[in-house]
Design a protein around this motif. Structure first.
Motif, short mmCIF file in Angstrom:
data_model
loop_
_atom_site.label_atom_id
_atom_site.label_comp_id
_atom_site.label_asym_id
_atom_site.label_seq_id
_atom_site.Cartn_x
_atom_site.Cartn_y
_atom_site.Cartn_z
N ARG A 3 -29.50 9.11 -29.32
CA ARG A 3 -29.62 10.04 -30.44
C ARG A 3 -30.97 9.87 -31.09
O ARG A 3 -31.51 8.77 -31.14
N PHE A 94 -25.98 -3.22 -50.90
CA PHE A 94 -24.68 -3.15 -50.22
C PHE A 94 -24.20 -4.58 -50.04
O PHE A 94 -24.80 -5.35 -49.28
N GLY A 161 -30.74 3.38 -55.79
CA GLY A 161 -29.94 4.15 -54.84
C GLY A 161 -28.49 3.69 -54.88
O GLY A 161 -28.03 3.18 -55.91
N PRO A 162 -27.77 3.84 -53.79
CA PRO A 162 -26.36 3.43 -53.78
C PRO A 162 -26.22 1.94 -54.08
O PRO A 162 -27.02 1.13 -53.62
N GLU A 164 -23.21 -0.53 -53.60
CA GLU A 164 -21.86 -0.51 -53.03
C GLU A 164 -21.34 -1.91 -52.77
O GLU A 164 -22.08 -2.80 -52.37
N ALA A 175 -19.41 -5.49 -42.77
CA ALA A 175 -19.20 -4.07 -43.07
C ALA A 175 -20.24 -3.56 -44.08
O ALA A 175 -20.64 -2.39 -44.03
N GLU A 179 -22.83 -0.45 -43.60
CA GLU A 179 -23.00 0.64 -44.58
C GLU A 179 -24.47 0.82 -44.94
O GLU A 179 -24.95 1.94 -45.09
N ARG A 182 -26.33 2.51 -42.12
CA ARG A 182 -26.01 3.93 -42.04
C ARG A 182 -26.70 4.73 -43.14
O ARG A 182 -27.14 5.86 -42.91
N ALA A 183 -26.81 4.14 -44.31
CA ALA A 183 -27.49 4.85 -45.40
C ALA A 183 -28.97 5.03 -45.07
O ALA A 183 -29.58 6.05 -45.43
N ARG A 185 -30.14 5.15 -41.84
CA ARG A 185 -30.18 6.08 -40.71
C ARG A 185 -30.05 7.53 -41.15
O ARG A 185 -30.69 8.42 -40.61
N THR A 186 -29.16 7.77 -42.11
CA THR A 186 -28.91 9.15 -42.52
C THR A 186 -29.97 9.66 -43.50
O THR A 186 -29.87 10.79 -43.96
N GLU A 188 -30.67 8.58 -46.49
CA GLU A 188 -30.33 8.47 -47.91
C GLU A 188 -31.28 7.52 -48.63
O GLU A 188 -31.64 7.74 -49.79
N ILE A 254 -24.24 -0.79 -34.58
CA ILE A 254 -23.17 -1.09 -35.54
C ILE A 254 -21.87 -0.49 -35.01
O ILE A 254 -21.88 0.56 -34.38
N ARG A 256 -17.45 -0.39 -36.01
CA ARG A 256 -16.29 -0.86 -36.75
C ARG A 256 -15.04 -0.22 -36.14
O ARG A 256 -15.10 0.84 -35.51
N GLU B 153 -12.76 3.80 -37.93
CA GLU B 153 -13.40 2.74 -38.70
C GLU B 153 -13.24 2.98 -40.19
O GLU B 153 -12.66 3.98 -40.62
N GLN B 165 -17.76 5.56 -53.79
CA GLN B 165 -18.30 4.82 -52.65
C GLN B 165 -17.55 5.18 -51.37
O GLN B 165 -18.15 5.34 -50.30
N ARG B 172 -21.00 9.43 -44.67
CA ARG B 172 -22.01 8.79 -43.80
C ARG B 172 -21.48 8.59 -42.38
O ARG B 172 -22.17 8.85 -41.41
N ASP B 231 -23.33 7.09 -55.85
CA ASP B 231 -23.04 6.07 -56.84
C ASP B 231 -24.26 5.21 -57.07
O ASP B 231 -25.20 5.21 -56.28
#
Lengths: 404, 310
Positions: A3, A94, A161-162, A164, A175, A179, A182-183, A185-186, A188, A254, A256, B153, B165, B172, B231
């Protein structure tokens, strides 16, 4: 699957552990085969189902120890990363963490406030409403909220930013790294401070785990050993700084999964663990690894099931991999464990060595993989897999890879 | 990113019927009242869920709010009619934090010494063996996965913004291609004894409430409501700074947030963002957007953006 996506790199790591106040101090002792597990001295553990832990000496003034551990590890990771200060909204935190708990004396004080008289075993709300007011500062959200540590770190590092907090029992730290990746990668955020913290060496948690029968009665953590009989509670924090800027180590995969099987027991077929590992490998575009940092709790059930799942996931490439577990030396950090595993994988790639499984002497025939016993094994490691599996059947796996 | 809502369920202080709850919010009703549950506390006006959860075999492991969480998860999932493979359905939970479960603990703490001397023999050995499982932050997550057979997941997210969250994480994971559908469940009660003591000491001006809500999300479905969540936090001991609130509102391109929901239902902690999403979705006219913002201690802020297509 290939990808077109943003890549994520590791820029800094930090740890605060029973073996050292920094990751370099910790890892040198780990490489020498040392263990941080000792008889518990912070409180009277007489008679508990397990009387040993990998504990950090405590400052009795701290009501909740999570923040001190995490701040120390974060400071080290951020200094090592040496990144320019990101724009606040492009910087996230995170963290794998559970709720804080007050000191035993606080819990006892609250319980006494709830009792109408000295022998009552029912909760008297009217009395509690009056008598517990003196404890308000000690049960404030800024002390006991699961989010208290992540929010504080966001304030410390101006991360807008986030923010979490992943409370996923033993897989929380891993985990949280998923997260964060992923934030990034996307799109954000650009930079993440992530990891996990555990501070469960206290009478209530020792009792809780003990009553479940998962702790080692012998007080020995020996993952994969024929004599293993349960885990040892540990505590500490492990933090990483992730960014899109290239660095020598990439967080390449990653994965899960959920077992959907049982509240405490792993799926006997290890299918959830297998699916998380293969998801992470597939995500990284790898079919094999040089090192597996196993969840390896030293419980009879987990270790054999995990090894079977590792064999299934790596298949013909199994012989290429060495396997070890942090829990032999540092115990089980619970919410911090998965992040500590990521640091083991990071060390393998950057230092060309595999840290040993402390406590392992006589490998269980059902756990017959390439173990590292005694001291660290010198070995070039290009790809490493770090596993974390939680009570409740939540699994989280990371693949780190050399970017050199 | 926004994702489509294809299933939902809730338990609120105004009940569980969507039309009735929304009508009360629109009418300006307030759920807060002097409840027996808060008698004796300085913070005595509260907004509890009036009903009790249905009997469940999971009562061994879950208390009242956890059972509500499991109920709404199952209801929302049943109503979504997903055709995704169980390995591709994720589960994301938001919880406020661990609770003491005093009923389990009082017996074990009755004869203890403040310094913890001989704590095991003095009673910790008599604590209920399931105390740890009832105390597990991800117990609803685990039991919902088991009961619904969800093998994708996900994780459990903690604190006052746990629901936001969980929505953001689900989006995501959908965006990253890790799953094809997500069940989000969030529940919280600010009526726990320690919370009422803490809020009373702070002399808060809001009404503590409780709720459980669940959403089923997919990347896209024509005509469906859409949601995005964000958040943040700034380390403040109490409420977050205005700068932090502004940043999170910008993250969902929010203009003016709707405050009628929390005014009506009380502060719902980790459940807030999911409840706001369901309520705003029901109140939106076609081709319109609404925003919900919530704040909580320590220094936490969350926002949702809900869109109804034309």
């Amino acid at each position: 699957m290939t990808r077109d996506r943003r890549r994520v790199f590791v820029h800094g790591v930090g740890a605060y552990s029973p073996l050292g106040t920094t990751w370099p101090a910790t890892v040198e002792r780990l490489a020498a085969g040392e263990s941080g597990i000792r008889p518990i001295t912070a409180f009277d553990a007489t008679g508990f189902p397990c009387t040993h832990a990998a504990a950090i000496p405590r400052d009795t003034a701290d009501e909740d120890r999570r923040l001190g551990f995490a701040r120390q590890a974060a400071r080290e990771a951020w200094a090592m990363a040496a990144l320019a200060q990101p724009a606040p909204e492009r910087f996230g935190v995170f963290l794998g963490a559970e709720s804080g708990r007050g000191q035993f004396s606080t819990v006892l004080g609250l319980a006494n406030a709830a009792r109408g008289d000295s022998t009552a075993r029912t909760f008297d709300h009217a009395r509690f409403g009056r008598e517990a007011r003196g404890f308000a500062d000690r049960i404030d959200a800024s002390v006991i909220s699961p989010s208290a540590v992540a929010s504080s770190l966001a304030g410390d590092y101006r991360a807008g930013g986030p923010v979490e907090t992943i409370s996923l029992a033993c897989a929380s730290g891993s985990a949280a790294i998923v997260e964060a990746a992923r934030a990034i990668r996307t799109g954000e955020i650009e930079v993440a401070l992530c990891g996990g913290v555990g501070s469960d060496v206290d009478p209530l948690m020792l009792a809780g785990f003990g009553l479940l029968g998962v702790l080692s009665p012998r007080g020995v953590s020996c993952p994969f050993d024929a004599q293993r009989d349960g885990f040892i509670i540990g505590e500490g924090a492990a933090m990483l700084v992730l960014s899109t800027e290239p660095s020598p180590v990439e967080l390449a995969g990653i994965g899960r999964s959920l077992d959907a099987h049982h509240l405490t027991a792993p799926d006997p077929e290890g299918d959830g663990a297998y699916r998380a590992m293969t998801a992470a490998l597939r995500d990284a575009g790898e079919t094999g690894v040089d090192y597996v940092q196993a969840h390896g709790t030293s419980t009879p059930l987990n270790d054999a099931i995990e090894v079977a799942a590792i064999k299934r996931a790596l298949g013909a490439q199994l012989d290429r991999a060495h396997v070890s577990s942090s829990k032999g030396a540092l115990g089980h950090w619970v919410a911090g464990a998965g992040a500590l595993g990521a640091l083991y994988a990071y060390d393998a790639i950057t230092q060309g060595r595999v840290l040993p499984t402390a406590g392992l002497r006589d490998p269980d025939p059902r756990c017959n993989v390439n173990h590292v016993i005694g001291t660290a094994l010198a070995k070039p490691v290009r790809v490493a897999l770090a596993n974390a599996f939680a009570f409740g059947g939540a699994n989280s796996c990371l693949v780190l890879r050399s970017a050199r | 990113m926004t994702v489509a809502i294809v299933g939902q369920a809730w338990r609120t202080p105004f009940g569980r019927d969507l039309a009735e709850v929304v009508a009360k919010i629109r009418a300006g009703d307030r759920a807060g009242h002097a409840s027996p549950r808060a008698a004796g506390y300085a913070c005595s006006i509260v907004a509890p869920i009036a009903e009790e959860p249905a009997k469940s075999r999971q009562s061994r492991f879950l208390r009242r709010m956890g059972l509500f969480g499991l109920e709404v998860a199952k209801e929302a999932f049943a109503g979504a009619s997903l055709d995704a493979h169980p390995d591709r359905i994720g589960l994301f939970a938001g919880v406020g934090g661990l609770r003491a479960h005093w009923d389990d603990m009082l017996k074990g703490l009755e004869h203890q010494s403040p310094d913890g001397e001989n704590a095991w023999e003095r009673g910790l050995r008599d604590v209920h063996p399931y105390w740890m499982l009832r105390h597990l932050s991800n117990n609803v997550h685990a039991l919902a996965a088991m009961e619904l057979g969800l093998r994708g997941e996900g994780a459990t997210y903690g604190g006052a913004t746990g629901g936001a969250q969980a929505i953001a994480a689900a989006a995501r994971a959908l965006g990253d291609g890790a799953i094809d559908a997500a069940l989000v469940v969030a529940y919280d009660s600010l009526l726990e004894p320690e919370t009422l003591v803490e809020l009373g000491a702070k002399q808060v001006t809001f009404v503590p409430g409780e709720a459980a809500g669940a959403l089923v999300l997919v990347r896209d479905r024509p005509g469906a409501l859409r949601v995005a969540a964000a958040d943040g936090g700034d380390g403040e001991r109490g409420e977050p700074s205005q700068a932090a609130i502004d940043r999170v509102m910008r993250a969902v391109n929010a203009t003016s947030p709707d405050t009628s929901i929390t005014n009506a239902l009380g502060q719902l902690g980790a459940a807030t963002s999911v409840v706001q999403t369901i309520a705003l979705g029901a109140m939106l006219s076609p081709d319109s957007v609404a925003f919900g913002v919530s704040t909580g201690a320590p220094g936490l802020v969350a926002a949702v953006r809900v869109e109804r297509p034309g």
